[in-house]
Design an enzyme around this catalytic site. Structure first.
Site, PDB file in Angstrom:
ATOM      1  N   ASP A 274     -24.723  81.147 105.628  1.00  0.00           N
ATOM      2  CA  ASP A 274     -25.867  80.571 104.918  1.00  0.00           C
ATOM      3  C   ASP A 274     -27.335  81.015 105.463  1.00  0.00           C
ATOM      4  O   ASP A 274     -27.555  80.631 106.629  1.00  0.00           O
ATOM      5  CB  ASP A 274     -26.064  78.893 104.906  1.00  0.00           C
ATOM      6  CG  ASP A 274     -27.267  78.489 104.133  1.00  0.00           C
ATOM      7  OD1 ASP A 274     -28.249  79.195 104.082  1.00  0.00           O
ATOM      8  OD2 ASP A 274     -27.206  76.972 103.658  1.00  0.00           O
TER       9      ASP A 274
ATOM     10  N   ARG B 121     -22.422  80.848  80.300  1.00  0.00           N
ATOM     11  CA  ARG B 121     -21.996  80.447  81.383  1.00  0.00           C
ATOM     12  C   ARG B 121     -21.031  81.481  82.209  1.00  0.00           C
ATOM     13  O   ARG B 121     -20.804  81.188  83.448  1.00  0.00           O
ATOM     14  CB  ARG B 121     -21.081  79.238  81.228  1.00  0.00           C
ATOM     15  CG  ARG B 121     -20.219  78.664  82.216  1.00  0.00           C
ATOM     16  CD  ARG B 121     -19.785  77.239  82.063  1.00  0.00           C
ATOM     17  NE  ARG B 121     -19.198  76.692  80.771  1.00  0.00           N
ATOM     18  CZ  ARG B 121     -17.852  77.212  80.542  1.00  0.00           C
ATOM     19  NH1 ARG B 121     -17.189  77.738  81.503  1.00  0.00           N
ATOM     20  NH2 ARG B 121     -17.333  77.035  79.359  1.00  0.00           N
TER      21      ARG B 121
ATOM     22  N   TYR C 291     -26.661  72.428 106.896  1.00  0.00           N
ATOM     23  CA  TYR C 291     -27.385  71.957 106.016  1.00  0.00           C
ATOM     24  C   TYR C 291     -26.832  70.609 105.698  1.00  0.00           C
ATOM     25  O   TYR C 291     -25.618  70.716 105.515  1.00  0.00           O
ATOM     26  CB  TYR C 291     -27.716  72.653 104.986  1.00  0.00           C
ATOM     27  CG  TYR C 291     -28.563  72.081 103.846  1.00  0.00           C
ATOM     28  CD1 TYR C 291     -29.792  71.473 104.092  1.00  0.00           C
ATOM     29  CD2 TYR C 291     -27.858  71.659 102.581  1.00  0.00           C
ATOM     30  CE1 TYR C 291     -30.237  70.624 103.025  1.00  0.00           C
ATOM     31  CE2 TYR C 291     -28.314  71.239 101.562  1.00  0.00           C
ATOM     32  CZ  TYR C 291     -29.774  70.686 101.504  1.00  0.00           C
ATOM     33  OH  TYR C 291     -30.547  69.911 100.688  1.00  0.00           O
TER      34      TYR C 291
ATOM     35  N   LYS D  69     -35.729  78.611  97.850  1.00  0.00           N
ATOM     36  CA  LYS D  69     -36.820  78.651  99.236  1.00  0.00           C
ATOM     37  C   LYS D  69     -37.499  79.997  99.100  1.00  0.00           C
ATOM     38  O   LYS D  69     -38.223  80.241  97.929  1.00  0.00           O
ATOM     39  CB  LYS D  69     -35.908  78.422 100.263  1.00  0.00           C
ATOM     40  CG  LYS D  69     -34.959  77.383 100.262  1.00  0.00           C
ATOM     41  CD  LYS D  69     -35.576  75.827 100.350  1.00  0.00           C
ATOM     42  CE  LYS D  69     -34.896  74.544  99.910  1.00  0.00           C
ATOM     43  NZ  LYS D  69     -33.503  74.561  99.807  1.00  0.00           N
TER      44      LYS D  69
HETATM   45  C1  LIG Z   1     -30.206  75.942 104.660  1.00  0.00           C
HETATM   46  C2  LIG Z   1     -30.267  75.516 103.357  1.00  0.00           C
HETATM   47  N1  LIG Z   1     -29.022  75.727 102.586  1.00  0.00           N
HETATM   48  C3  LIG Z   1     -28.602  75.055 101.503  1.00  0.00           C
HETATM   49  C4  LIG Z   1     -29.643  74.266 100.962  1.00  0.00           C
HETATM   50  C5  LIG Z   1     -29.452  73.716  99.624  1.00  0.00           C
HETATM   51  O1  LIG Z   1     -30.135  74.553  98.670  1.00  0.00           O
HETATM   52  P1  LIG Z   1     -30.554  73.949  97.252  1.00  0.00           P
HETATM   53  O2  LIG Z   1     -31.369  72.640  97.572  1.00  0.00           O
HETATM   54  O3  LIG Z   1     -31.127  74.735  96.437  1.00  0.00           O
HETATM   55  O4  LIG Z   1     -29.111  73.309  96.505  1.00  0.00           O
HETATM   56  C6  LIG Z   1     -30.830  74.055 101.612  1.00  0.00           C
HETATM   57  C7  LIG Z   1     -31.737  72.914 101.124  1.00  0.00           C
HETATM   58  O5  LIG Z   1     -32.674  72.643 101.688  1.00  0.00           O
HETATM   59  C8  LIG Z   1     -31.084  74.517 102.934  1.00  0.00           C
HETATM   60  O6  LIG Z   1     -32.229  74.426 103.514  1.00  0.00           O
END
Ligand SMILES: Cc1ncc(COP(=O)(O)O)c(C=O)c1O
Length: 372
Positions: free
Chosen positions: A163, A38, A91, A188
């Site tokens: 992000d 961890r 998001y 992704k």
């Molecule tokens: C732009 C963006 N940021 C963060 C996330 C969250 O990622 P995770 O699903 O790996 O938690 C997503 C998920 O679709 C996303 O499209």
């Protein structure tokens, strides 16, 4: 034994043994090795180092999901009484954090449409602790003027988080824009094969130390097998992104000419409202696009149901093309008014363009559009 593995093994271990108590004490006190997964794990450290190099930050800290990375990065920078400025187009999970969880901790968030740069600057001018950005955005692929906003936020002493999941580390270079910490959902493009859930925060000290500490406490760590697979994904990232970019551009052009398509949202097209910003700030336009079908909800659903090569699924960024109607999943929780404000119509389709032969994807879209 002669011969060593070319590929480092997956360190499937939760804990580490020591020959002497003094060594264990040294690791606990000085961080000189491994004690418990961890805290750190060699497979996770391997992918963290590779991503930090790619993004140009001193460190990357790996998480069990993009949301674990986001929640930890945000919590590392706010306390009661603080103010966040962000964009409406972030998001959904990030919005949920800021809209439903942070208010309970006394952290206030102001939302502005991401293309209203002057309005965001006016909000920054009022004072803030954290500027939280996401670019390009979901599902309309708006491209935010990050360097301008980051500069203004820094003048106010704020921290800037971005992000950058949709762009990947190949299509934009936020370290050059002065962004303090870049976040990726590794689920992704970094993993790239729709088979793992991971996340990262890339930054320098002291931000990295604080985020590492919070990861240890919150416990949202990446597991070794996912770390191994994300590291493998990174080996082909540049090649894959080149193909995603190329395929998406061709498909955007094809859709723009199609009589059953009323709009295409792709920053690589001259018709996109942020085309000039994208050209100036990005080295590739990415593999994500969205488009509007000349039909209603049911007609669009009928098109989705005819897709064969393209899979009807949520998520994005993998080798296989995926499509969905944002209205039925990513934006399902929104009221009709909020959806309209977000530009999510009932005929909007989001497409994560894969790396298949481009004609195969075009043929699939063509035959699916025969549904209307
Ligand atoms: C732009 C963006 N940021 C963060 C996330 C969250 O990622 P995770 O699903 O790996 O938690 C997503 C998920 O679709 C996303 O499209």
């Amino acid at each position: 034994m002669k011969g060593k593995p070319v590929i480092p093994p997956v360190y499937m271990t939760a804990t580490y043994k020591f020959d002497h108590s003094d060594d264990l004490i040294d690791v606990v006190q000085n961080h000189s090795g491994y004690i418990y997964s961890r805290w750190d794990n060699p497979s996770v450290v391997e992918v963290e180092k590779a991503l930090a190099d790619l993004e140009g930050y001193d460190r990357a800290i790996g998480f069990g999901s993009g949301m674990a990375a986001i929640t930890t990065a945000v919590m590392a920078h706010v306390k009661t009484g603080d103010r966040i400025v962000t964009t409406r187009e972030i998001y959904g999970g990030t919005f949920e954090l800021m809209d439903t969880i942070l208010p309970g901790l006394g952290v206030d968030t102001t939302y502005v449409n991401c293309w209203k740069t002057d309005q965001i600057l006016a909000e920054i001018d009022k004072g803030l602790t954290l500027l939280y950005l996401e670019s390009p955005t979901n599902p309309l692929l708006r491209v935010v003027d990050v360097p301008t906003l980051a500069g203004a936020a820094h003048d106010k002493g704020a921290v800037v988080l971005l992000d950058a999941t949709f762009a990947s580390p190949i299509n934009q270079h936020p370290v050059e824009w002065g962004v303090d910490a870049v976040i990726h959902s590794g689920t992704k493009y970094l993993g790239g094969h729709h088979d793992i859930t991971t996340g990262f925060v890339c930054c320098n000290a002291p931000c990295a130390d604080r985020i590492w500490q919070l990861r240890k406490v919150f416990g949202g760590v990446m597991d070794p097998m996912s770390a191994f697979l994300t590291h493998r994904g990174l080996q082909t990232l540049a090649l894959r992104i080149e193909k995603h970019n190329e395929n998406a551009m061709s498909i955007a052009r094809f859709l723009e000419r199609h009589p059953k398509i009323t709009a295409v949202h792709y920053p690589g097209l001259a018709s996109h409202p942020d085309h000039d910003i994208a050209r100036a700030r990005m080295s590739g336009f990415g593999g994500m696009l969205s488009f509007e079908v000349a039909s209603d909800f049911d007609g669009t659903k009928a098109v989705m149901d005819r897709l064969k090569t393209i899979k009807l699924a949520t998520s994005l960024g993998g080798v296989t093309s995926l499509a969905n109607q944002p209205m039925t999943n990513t934006h399902a929780a929104l009221s009709p008014e909020a959806r309209e404000k977000a530009g999510v119509s009932e005929s909007l389709v989001r497409l994560s363009v894969g790396i298949e032969a481009v004609q195969t994807i075009i043929d699939d879209l063509n035959q699916a559009l025969d549904a209307i």
